[in-house]
Motif scaffolding. Structure first.
Motif, PDB file in Angstrom:
ATOM      1  N   ALA A  42       0.852  -1.193   0.000  1.00  0.00           N
ATOM      2  CA  ALA A  42       0.000   0.000   0.000  1.00  0.00           C
ATOM      3  C   ALA A  42       0.885   1.239   0.000  1.00  0.00           C
ATOM      4  N   GLN A  43       0.486   2.206  -0.806  1.00  0.00           N
ATOM      5  CA  GLN A  43       1.108   3.528  -0.715  1.00  0.00           C
ATOM      6  C   GLN A  43       0.284   4.277   0.328  1.00  0.00           C
ATOM      7  N   ILE A  44       0.911   4.629   1.448  1.00  0.00           N
ATOM      8  CA  ILE A  44       0.196   5.296   2.537  1.00  0.00           C
ATOM      9  C   ILE A  44       0.727   6.712   2.669  1.00  0.00           C
ATOM     10  N   ASP A  45      -0.111   7.668   2.276  1.00  0.00           N
ATOM     11  CA  ASP A  45       0.216   9.075   2.427  1.00  0.00           C
ATOM     12  C   ASP A  45      -0.373   9.560   3.752  1.00  0.00           C
ATOM     13  N   TYR A  46       0.084  10.731   4.187  1.00  0.00           N
ATOM     14  CA  TYR A  46      -0.383  11.271   5.462  1.00  0.00           C
ATOM     15  C   TYR A  46      -0.563  12.772   5.376  1.00  0.00           C
ATOM     16  N   PHE A  47      -1.606  13.252   6.025  1.00  0.00           N
ATOM     17  CA  PHE A  47      -1.878  14.681   6.098  1.00  0.00           C
ATOM     18  C   PHE A  47      -2.527  14.986   7.444  1.00  0.00           C
ATOM     19  N   GLN A  48      -2.135  16.106   8.041  1.00  0.00           N
ATOM     20  CA  GLN A  48      -2.725  16.544   9.306  1.00  0.00           C
ATOM     21  C   GLN A  48      -2.927  18.045   9.262  1.00  0.00           C
ATOM     22  N   SER A  49      -4.074  18.484   9.787  1.00  0.00           N
ATOM     23  CA  SER A  49      -4.324  19.913   9.942  1.00  0.00           C
ATOM     24  C   SER A  49      -5.230  20.141  11.141  1.00  0.00           C
ATOM     25  N   ASN A  50      -5.029  21.269  11.771  1.00  0.00           N
ATOM     26  CA  ASN A  50      -5.905  21.692  12.866  1.00  0.00           C
ATOM     27  C   ASN A  50      -7.044  22.569  12.353  1.00  0.00           C
ATOM     28  N   ILE A  51      -7.097  22.802  11.047  1.00  0.00           N
ATOM     29  CA  ILE A  51      -8.039  23.761  10.461  1.00  0.00           C
ATOM     30  C   ILE A  51      -9.097  23.023   9.636  1.00  0.00           C
ATOM     31  N   GLU A  52     -10.347  23.244   9.992  1.00  0.00           N
ATOM     32  CA  GLU A  52     -11.466  22.544   9.360  1.00  0.00           C
ATOM     33  C   GLU A  52     -11.489  22.707   7.842  1.00  0.00           C
ATOM     34  N   GLY A  53     -11.384  23.922   7.347  1.00  0.00           N
ATOM     35  CA  GLY A  53     -11.441  24.164   5.905  1.00  0.00           C
ATOM     36  C   GLY A  53     -10.308  23.505   5.146  1.00  0.00           C
TER      37      GLY A  53
END
Length: 138
Positions: A42-53
């Protein structure tokens, strides 16, 4: 190869430091490296944000080109109609995950605006919740 992305919402950048009795002492970066090694097909990318939009923008960006989205929207799970609508509007299936058992916590955490539009919901298994979601796509 399955193309998956883990999207984490507010305060999940503090994993490893934040309330270790609930969330554990492993940082998400450390955990991510472990699961990438464990699931080489699997290619597993990651993203995190504290901002809803920003989270909504990311769902729009990946929601037509990935095989699966693993979403822990944190507290936005219980407040964001916009994130729920974004999931309804994309094609890529979403698995909602939570590290803790949200039903064992404050009552406001018992409602999710994500669940009605998700492929499934996994909660209460610590970081293993993410692994179970990955397995659901493989």
């Amino acid at each position: 190869m399955k193309k998956l992305i883990i999207i984490n919402g507010p305060n999940l950048n503090l994993l490893g430091k934040r309330e270790p009795a609930i969330y554990g002492s492993l940082t998400f970066t450390e955990f991510l490296e472990e699961i990438k090694d464990k699931y080489p097909k699997a290619q597993i990318d990651y993203f995190q944000s504290n901002i809803e939009g920003v989270l909504i923008d990311k769902l729009h960006e990946v929601g037509f080109s990935f095989d699966g989205i693993i979403l822990n929207a944190g507290a936005y799970t219980h407040t964001s109609i916009g994130i729920g609508d974004a999931i309804k509007g994309i094609e890529t299936p979403v698995v909602e995950v939570h590290i803790s058992n949200t039903f064992g916590r404050e009552e406001f955490r018992h409602q999710s605006f994500i669940s009605p539009n998700a492929k499934g919901v996994i909660l209460g298994f610590g970081l293993q919740s993410y692994e179970l979601a990955i397995q659901s796509f493989l």
